[in-house]
Scaffold this motif. Structure first.
Motif, PDB file in Angstrom:
ATOM      1  N   GLN A 111       0.822  -1.209   0.000  1.00 21.76           N
ATOM      2  CA  GLN A 111       0.000   0.000   0.000  1.00 21.76           C
ATOM      3  C   GLN A 111       0.855   1.257   0.000  1.00 21.76           C
ATOM      4  N   ILE A 112       1.892   1.278   0.812  1.00 23.76           N
ATOM      5  CA  ILE A 112       2.758   2.454   0.894  1.00 23.76           C
ATOM      6  C   ILE A 112       3.477   2.696  -0.433  1.00 23.76           C
ATOM      7  N   ASN A 113       3.857   1.631  -1.099  1.00 23.51           N
ATOM      8  CA  ASN A 113       4.588   1.757  -2.366  1.00 23.51           C
ATOM      9  C   ASN A 113       3.699   2.050  -3.570  1.00 23.51           C
ATOM     10  N   ASP A 114       2.395   2.055  -3.390  1.00 17.11           N
ATOM     11  CA  ASP A 114       1.467   2.362  -4.477  1.00 17.11           C
ATOM     12  C   ASP A 114       1.244   3.872  -4.515  1.00 17.11           C
ATOM     13  N   PRO A 115       1.777   4.569  -5.531  1.00 12.49           N
ATOM     14  CA  PRO A 115       1.639   6.024  -5.574  1.00 12.49           C
ATOM     15  C   PRO A 115       0.191   6.498  -5.690  1.00 12.49           C
ATOM     16  N   ASN A 116      -0.701   5.661  -6.192  1.00 13.90           N
ATOM     17  CA  ASN A 116      -2.114   6.041  -6.313  1.00 13.90           C
ATOM     18  C   ASN A 116      -2.828   6.123  -4.968  1.00 13.90           C
ATOM     19  N   LYS A 117      -2.290   5.429  -3.967  1.00 13.51           N
ATOM     20  CA  LYS A 117      -2.906   5.470  -2.643  1.00 13.51           C
ATOM     21  C   LYS A 117      -2.583   6.768  -1.914  1.00 13.51           C
ATOM     22  N   GLY A 118      -1.499   7.428  -2.309  1.00 19.29           N
ATOM     23  CA  GLY A 118      -1.140   8.704  -1.688  1.00 19.29           C
ATOM     24  C   GLY A 118      -0.814   8.588  -0.223  1.00 19.29           C
ATOM     25  N   LEU A 119      -0.054   7.567   0.158  1.00 17.68           N
ATOM     26  CA  LEU A 119       0.285   7.330   1.562  1.00 17.68           C
ATOM     27  C   LEU A 119       1.722   7.696   1.903  1.00 17.68           C
ATOM     28  N   HIS A 123       6.602   9.472  -2.936  1.00 20.64           N
ATOM     29  CA  HIS A 123       5.995   9.529  -4.271  1.00 20.64           C
ATOM     30  C   HIS A 123       5.405  10.911  -4.499  1.00 20.64           C
ATOM     31  N   LYS A 124       5.539  11.387  -5.702  1.00 21.73           N
ATOM     32  CA  LYS A 124       4.878  12.641  -6.053  1.00 21.73           C
ATOM     33  C   LYS A 124       3.436  12.314  -6.399  1.00 21.73           C
ATOM     34  N   GLY A 125       2.560  13.184  -6.027  1.00 23.68           N
ATOM     35  CA  GLY A 125       1.158  12.949  -6.324  1.00 23.68           C
ATOM     36  C   GLY A 125       0.280  13.501  -5.227  1.00 23.68           C
ATOM     37  N   ILE A 126      -0.995  13.304  -5.413  1.00 23.47           N
ATOM     38  CA  ILE A 126      -2.005  13.823  -4.485  1.00 23.47           C
ATOM     39  C   ILE A 126      -2.078  12.955  -3.233  1.00 23.47           C
TER      40      ILE A 126
END
Length: 148
Positions: A111-119, A123-126
């Motif tokens: 979960q932490i390594n998934d940039p789409n989760k934003g955790l 990772h850059k992202g929302i």
């Protein structure tokens, strides 16, 4: 005993698996609730005994993929619902005599390594943090709610 479970192209290592087995004693049979199913490491280990059933739930909608694979193998002994563990009282399978309830709290490395989760700050992202069930993201909370 190795606690590493191979899932598609990634390894999943359920933490404290041996300790969990020692505490809940699944070798005697029973029904267990896995409140934080994740990738299913605990559930799979419990289901190795043919006398066991697992009722699993997880709020992360990504866990449905892993749950469906386990359901194929353990049709009559594995039940999954995409729910928050705070909704445990709404499970439809609770007519079973429950031997143990498992909570593995926290995020997994997957979960932490998934940039789409934003955790993660890595990772850059929302900033998301929805985990599949929430109606709004952490980004929406921070930027849209007033201080009160």
């Amino acid at each position: 005993m190795s606690a590493t479970i191979k899932l598609e192209n990634e390894k999943h290592i359920p933490v404290l698996l041996d300790e969990l087995v020692n505490i809940i004693s699944p070798h005697y049979g029973g029904t267990f609730i896995d409140c934080t199913f994740g990738r299913g490491g605990y559930s799979k280990k419990i289901l190795e005994n043919k006398l066991n059933k697992v009722i699993a739930l997880d709020r992360d909608s990504e866990t449905i993929k892993s749950a469906n694979k386990i359901k194929l193998k353990f049709k009559e002994r594995f039940y999954f619902e995409n729910k928050k563990f705070s909704e445990i009282d709404k499970l439809k399978y609770l007519d079973n005599k429950i031997k143990g309830i498992i909570f593995d709290l926290g995020y997994s490395s997957v979960q932490i390594n998934d940039p789409n989760k934003g955790l993660s700050f890595n990772h850059k992202g929302i900033l998301n943090m929805k985990m599949g069930i929430n109606n709004f993201s952490a980004n929406e909370v921070i930027n849209n709610l007033d201080l009160k």
